[in-house]
Design an enzyme around this catalytic site. Sequence first.
Site, mmCIF file in Angstrom:
data_model
loop_
_atom_site.group_PDB
_atom_site.id
_atom_site.type_symbol
_atom_site.label_atom_id
_atom_site.label_comp_id
_atom_site.label_asym_id
_atom_site.label_seq_id
_atom_site.Cartn_x
_atom_site.Cartn_y
_atom_site.Cartn_z
ATOM 1 N N THR A 385 0.883 -1.144 0.000
ATOM 2 C CA THR A 385 0.000 0.000 0.000
ATOM 3 C C THR A 385 0.923 1.196 0.000
ATOM 4 O OG1 THR A 385 -1.587 -1.317 1.240
ATOM 5 C CG2 THR A 385 -1.825 1.055 1.437
ATOM 6 N N THR A 403 -4.229 1.493 -2.316
ATOM 7 C CA THR A 403 -3.534 0.225 -2.539
ATOM 8 C C THR A 403 -4.152 -0.571 -3.679
ATOM 9 O OG1 THR A 403 -2.788 -1.779 -1.383
ATOM 10 C CG2 THR A 403 -5.014 -1.034 -0.918
ATOM 11 N N GLY A 477 1.434 -1.300 5.036
ATOM 12 C CA GLY A 477 1.902 -2.344 5.933
ATOM 13 C C GLY A 477 0.904 -3.421 6.243
#
Length: 575
Positions: A385, A403, A477
């Site tokens: 992302t 993302t 993440g």
Amino acid sequence: MKRIIAGTLGAALGLAPVAGFAQEAAIYSGMDRIHPAWAENGMVVAQEEVAAEIGRDILAAGGNAFDAGVAVAFALAVTLPRAGNLGGGGFMIVHDAESGETKAIDYREMAPMSADRDMFLDEAGEADSEKSRFTGLATGVPGTVAGMQMVLDQYGTMTLAEVLEPAIGLARDGIDVTADLADSLKGLEGRLKKWPASEAIFYKEGGEFYEPGDRLVQADLAATLQRIADQGPQGFYTGDTAQKIVDAVGASGGRITMEDMAGYKAISRDTVSGTYRGYEIVSMPPPSSGGIHIVQILNTLEEYPIGFLGHNSAETIHLMAEAMKRAYADRSEYLGDPEFYDVPQAQLVSKDYAADIRKGISRARATPSDQIKPADLAPYESDQTTHFSIVDKAGNAVSNTYTINFSYGSGMVADGTGVLMNNEMDDFAAKPGVMNAYGLIGGDANAVEPGKRPLSSMSPTIVKKDGEFFMVTGSPGGSRIITTVIQMIMNVVDHGMNIAEATVAPRIHHQWLPEVLRVEEGLSPDTIMALEAKGHVVETMATMGSAQSIMVDDENGLLLGGADTRQTSSAARGY
């Protein structure tokens, strides 16, 4: 007028230079602070340098933070193809300085109308990750283009064609391949070369790799961007581009139709908010789990003397991990698209609920995850992302995370469009109780349904102090987004760090299941042994997140920009 900071302290401190201004920087030992350069009028912090500079140029040309945000989003689709996108979706928190209003823009992907609960199960009734990650079934209806138009319509001052012009030029004329881009293309060779249209764009003739300094031209993507500039979102959601996306997805087993494309809508939502030690935390509501669980975890930690216990001490990390585990357990049960499931948001973010959580936390011993269950609540109301943060001279602020899920999504480019397609359908619970690619467990609240938006951890966040903007942050993440954002806030509020120090500090993460406390390198062996003595299973993992943040220095009336060098192309740019 506020002065904007982007220091020149090198990679270790995560502050990038401000073009056109003399630079001064000094590093002192202990708690002494950084003396970076300063600039006026605007700041953009993003995971890729060229896109950050485009945002800065939009501000310099008279655009506001929202214009710059849209320009950066489209530019990243060209310069950071593994995460920037047209073929995915995301969330943006926008703060309008004039009205004082802060809103959430939801442009998350949607399941096709022909989707069904069991579409990712095999003949034995088990979840088939290949279907949900690497076929056309993995692709949800993209939301980025619609989301960017909504931001411009509601907050911008420039036209879609104006903010698209830089991205069109980059795709048409080519970009210089960076070491970061070259490495990612080599590492994802197997995923991308599975699709002829992807191989033709991202590899040289004969399948040879692009090397740093080579020129990468994306002519089909330029043509797609130009159609959007000429026709607006209709140039993406209807007509030639939409048909090519539908054809490509369908050819690999997917279910997106022209009706699905034409029917996509972005949504403006009320934010999730809470308080932490006098600061207001404003973040993303469902279908993100981020805002609710950021507030929930901070509520749980608020009554502990975190600042006194110390940054990344064993006691502090223990309490953080215990709060995190309980929030992720609740996530598995109660979070989903609010259009389809009645999320018990008011209870999850209440101080009273946090007090109940604290009663179950021992300061001496870790609670085994198998003894933690989702709370008994009734409804009351990727890693790959990328995030960017922007503030303009008027105090408008943008926090955007978007993302295509995996690095380069499913790997499939819709032939003739240059658009990499997302594999966000894997974020649904393919089967209740089964982990997704990030080890996250979901239940009925996040089951696949037609037109539904999959649950996300993306957590673009704005922090306010005394009603005024104080900090913008967010990170990629996957499941670690929520905990990265929490630590950015705690590092500043509890531990008195400036934004560079907060960004580079080692991070930790616990998500309930699996039973692992993940830590980055940098913790002392003594701290790890103390955590293990409390019963934690500690593993040192690869770096977590890539926070791109801006904060106010109250004492001097400055804004500090911190770019996270866990990703080598990150940059802070101001003017």
